[in-house]
Scaffold this motif. Structure first.
Motif, short mmCIF file in Angstrom:
data_model
loop_
_atom_site.label_atom_id
_atom_site.label_comp_id
_atom_site.label_asym_id
_atom_site.label_seq_id
_atom_site.Cartn_x
_atom_site.Cartn_y
_atom_site.Cartn_z
N LEU A 197 0.84 -1.19 0.00
CA LEU A 197 0.00 0.00 0.00
C LEU A 197 0.87 1.25 0.00
O LEU A 197 1.87 1.31 0.72
CB LEU A 197 -0.91 0.01 1.23
CG LEU A 197 -1.97 -1.10 1.29
CD1 LEU A 197 -2.70 -1.06 2.63
CD2 LEU A 197 -2.96 -0.97 0.14
N VAL A 198 0.50 2.23 -0.82
CA VAL A 198 1.26 3.47 -0.93
C VAL A 198 0.29 4.64 -0.92
O VAL A 198 -0.93 4.47 -1.10
CB VAL A 198 2.12 3.51 -2.22
CG1 VAL A 198 3.13 2.39 -2.24
CG2 VAL A 198 1.22 3.46 -3.47
N GLU A 199 0.80 5.83 -0.72
CA GLU A 199 -0.02 7.03 -0.81
C GLU A 199 -0.41 7.29 -2.26
O GLU A 199 0.30 6.90 -3.20
CB GLU A 199 0.74 8.23 -0.24
CG GLU A 199 0.98 8.15 1.26
CD GLU A 199 -0.31 8.08 2.05
OE1 GLU A 199 -1.27 8.80 1.71
OE2 GLU A 199 -0.36 7.29 3.01
N LEU A 200 -1.54 7.97 -2.45
CA LEU A 200 -2.06 8.20 -3.79
C LEU A 200 -1.06 8.96 -4.66
O LEU A 200 -0.85 8.62 -5.83
CB LEU A 200 -3.38 8.97 -3.72
CG LEU A 200 -4.05 9.28 -5.06
CD1 LEU A 200 -4.37 8.00 -5.84
CD2 LEU A 200 -5.32 10.11 -4.86
N GLU A 201 -0.43 9.99 -4.10
CA GLU A 201 0.51 10.79 -4.90
C GLU A 201 1.67 9.94 -5.40
O GLU A 201 2.08 10.05 -6.56
CB GLU A 201 1.03 11.97 -4.09
CG GLU A 201 1.97 12.88 -4.88
CD GLU A 201 2.35 14.14 -4.14
OE1 GLU A 201 3.45 14.66 -4.43
OE2 GLU A 201 1.58 14.60 -3.28
N GLU A 202 2.20 9.07 -4.54
CA GLU A 202 3.29 8.20 -4.96
C GLU A 202 2.84 7.26 -6.07
O GLU A 202 3.57 7.03 -7.04
CB GLU A 202 3.81 7.38 -3.77
CG GLU A 202 4.94 6.43 -4.15
CD GLU A 202 5.40 5.55 -3.00
OE1 GLU A 202 6.09 4.54 -3.27
OE2 GLU A 202 5.09 5.88 -1.83
N LEU A 203 1.64 6.71 -5.92
CA LEU A 203 1.10 5.81 -6.94
C LEU A 203 1.01 6.51 -8.29
O LEU A 203 1.44 5.99 -9.33
CB LEU A 203 -0.26 5.28 -6.49
CG LEU A 203 -0.97 4.25 -7.38
CD1 LEU A 203 -1.86 3.35 -6.51
CD2 LEU A 203 -1.81 4.90 -8.46
N LEU A 204 0.46 7.73 -8.28
CA LEU A 204 0.28 8.47 -9.53
C LEU A 204 1.63 8.82 -10.17
O LEU A 204 1.78 8.75 -11.39
CB LEU A 204 -0.53 9.73 -9.28
CG LEU A 204 -1.99 9.52 -8.85
CD1 LEU A 204 -2.61 10.83 -8.40
CD2 LEU A 204 -2.82 8.92 -10.00
N ARG A 205 2.59 9.19 -9.35
CA ARG A 205 3.89 9.63 -9.88
C ARG A 205 4.71 8.48 -10.46
O ARG A 205 5.49 8.68 -11.40
CB ARG A 205 4.70 10.31 -8.78
CG ARG A 205 4.22 11.69 -8.39
CD ARG A 205 5.18 12.34 -7.41
NE ARG A 205 4.72 13.63 -6.95
CZ ARG A 205 4.87 14.77 -7.63
NH1 ARG A 205 5.47 14.75 -8.81
NH2 ARG A 205 4.42 15.91 -7.13
N THR A 206 4.56 7.28 -9.90
CA THR A 206 5.50 6.21 -10.21
C THR A 206 4.95 5.10 -11.10
O THR A 206 5.74 4.31 -11.62
CB THR A 206 6.02 5.56 -8.91
OG1 THR A 206 4.92 4.97 -8.19
CG2 THR A 206 6.71 6.60 -8.03
N CYS A 207 3.63 5.02 -11.29
CA CYS A 207 3.06 3.86 -11.97
C CYS A 207 2.94 4.07 -13.48
O CYS A 207 2.63 5.17 -13.96
CB CYS A 207 1.70 3.51 -11.38
SG CYS A 207 1.83 2.75 -9.76
N ASP A 208 3.14 2.99 -14.21
CA ASP A 208 2.97 3.00 -15.67
C ASP A 208 1.50 2.84 -16.05
O ASP A 208 1.08 3.27 -17.13
CB ASP A 208 3.78 1.87 -16.30
CG ASP A 208 5.26 2.01 -15.98
OD1 ASP A 208 5.87 2.99 -16.46
OD2 ASP A 208 5.79 1.16 -15.24
N VAL A 209 0.74 2.20 -15.18
CA VAL A 209 -0.70 2.02 -15.37
C VAL A 209 -1.39 2.34 -14.06
O VAL A 209 -0.98 1.87 -13.00
CB VAL A 209 -1.05 0.57 -15.79
CG1 VAL A 209 -2.56 0.43 -16.01
CG2 VAL A 209 -0.27 0.16 -17.02
N VAL A 210 -2.45 3.14 -14.13
CA VAL A 210 -3.28 3.44 -12.96
C VAL A 210 -4.67 2.92 -13.26
O VAL A 210 -5.31 3.33 -14.23
CB VAL A 210 -3.32 4.96 -12.68
CG1 VAL A 210 -4.31 5.26 -11.54
CG2 VAL A 210 -1.93 5.48 -12.34
N SER A 211 -5.14 1.98 -12.43
CA SER A 211 -6.44 1.35 -12.65
C SER A 211 -7.35 1.66 -11.47
O SER A 211 -7.02 1.37 -10.32
CB SER A 211 -6.28 -0.16 -12.82
OG SER A 211 -7.47 -0.75 -13.30
#
Length: 338
Positions: A197-211
């Motif tokens: 589990l990560v913070e939303l900002e980290e997820l958005l900044r680092t992921c190639d796909v956001v689902s």
């Protein structure tokens, strides 16, 4: 001795499902008669539900406080699906009306759809088909560039419930690195799935796909707005098979047009059916070269023959329980009931 006439209960399927309602009629046989209203707007409900004992609701209309005030006999509103943001749960509870949903159908179908959209966007399947069907040029990799390698790419799941979890399992099967954001996830789910589990900002900044797999609440409404889209990689892909209003689709249209993100797969819109004046739909319908990497499907992620049967059967069974004097299994407004 005079025989007392007993009124057969009336169940109305408000929208989306066309008659005859064979599945619901079979489940509710001997309990209620079932009819399909096929309303296309909430306004069409007024004056037609006053004697209904129960409602089965899909996703094209809303059950507002004003609609509920016309229900003189209704004991339950059952959402034929997972999301229930189109029902005023508080008003229903104040009137003693159960609001229920079907939380456990279509998990495989929606997860499959999300992964299919991701792969289609990344591999440029629709983009290539649109761009070279007539010109036959370029007949090489330029028709789909850029494409990242899925194995080793990073997927971010927003909402690690049943469907988010099923999507994560599929992504891990493709050897993707999967993380999730969900402040309300049941403790231990992340460990069970092997999904940090990560913070939303980290997820958005680092992921190639956001689902996106979160329900629609006041907290999640337009969670993916212009600011969130600006945080994403220019090579990233956004997938939404959850609820339309979680994504600001006007901002998404701008991001896609400007190349701020690389692509999107959208199955749900803030308002349905789609309208031709919606900026995202206008972008999708444009015949430009090269085409924007955008896939839109008409709220069909949930669907398979088996999934639809399961959803309709479970919705009717929930209503049958309530109309037969039993407690519901999936009440979502219990905190408001009097």
């Amino acid at each position: 001795m005079l025989m007392q006439h007993v009124r057969m209960k009336r169940v109305v399927i408000t929208d989306y499902l066309e008659p005859p309602a064979k599945i619901e009629s079979k489940v509710l046989a001997g309990v209620a008669e079932v009819e399909c209203l096929l309303a296309k707007s909430t306004q069409e409900l007024f004056g037609k539900l006053t004697d209904a004992d129960g409602l089965i609701l899909c996703h094209e209309v809303s059950i507002t406080r004003e609609v509920l005030q016309e229900l003189h006999h209704c004991r339950a509103v059952v959402r034929c699906g997972v999301g229930f943001d189109n029902i005023d749960r508080k008003a229903a509870g104040e009137m003693g009306i159960y609001v229920c949903n079907v939380p456990d159908y279509g998990v495989d179908e929606v997860a499959d759809h999300a992964i299919a959209m991701m792969l289609a966007c990344n591999r440029g399947l629709i983009k290539a088909e649109r761009s070279i069907r007539r010109s036959l040029n370029p007949w090489d990799m330029r028709a789909i560039q850029p494409v990242f390698r899925v194995a080793g790419a990073k997927m971010g799941i927003i909402g690690l419930g049943r469907i988010g979890g099923a999507t994560a399992v599929r992504a891990k099967g493709l050897r993707m690195d999967v993380v999730a954001h969900d402040p309300y996830v049941r403790a231990g789910t992340d460990k069970l799935l092997g999904v940090p589990l990560v913070e939303l900002e980290e997820l958005l900044r680092t992921c190639d796909v956001v689902s996106v797999h979160t329900p629609l609440t006041e907290e999640s409404r337009q969670m993916i707005d212009g600011k969130a889209l600006d945080l994403m990689k220019p090579t990233a892909i956004l997938i939404n098979t959850a609820r339309g209003a979680v994504v600001d689709t006007d901002a998404l249209a701008v991001a896609l047009r400007e190349g701020s993100i690389a692509g999107a797969g959208i199955d749900v819109l803030p308002e349905e059916p789609a309208r031709s004046d919606m900026p995202l739909i206008q972008l999708w319908q444009e015949d430009t070269q090269p085409p924007v990497n955008l896939i839109v499907t008409p709220h069909t992620a949930f669907y398979s023959d088996a999934g639809l049967l399961e959803m309709r059967t479970k919705a009717a069974m929930e209503l049958k329980r309530i109309l037969s004097g039993q407690k519901p299994k999936n009440c979502v407004n219990i905190e408001f009931l009097r």
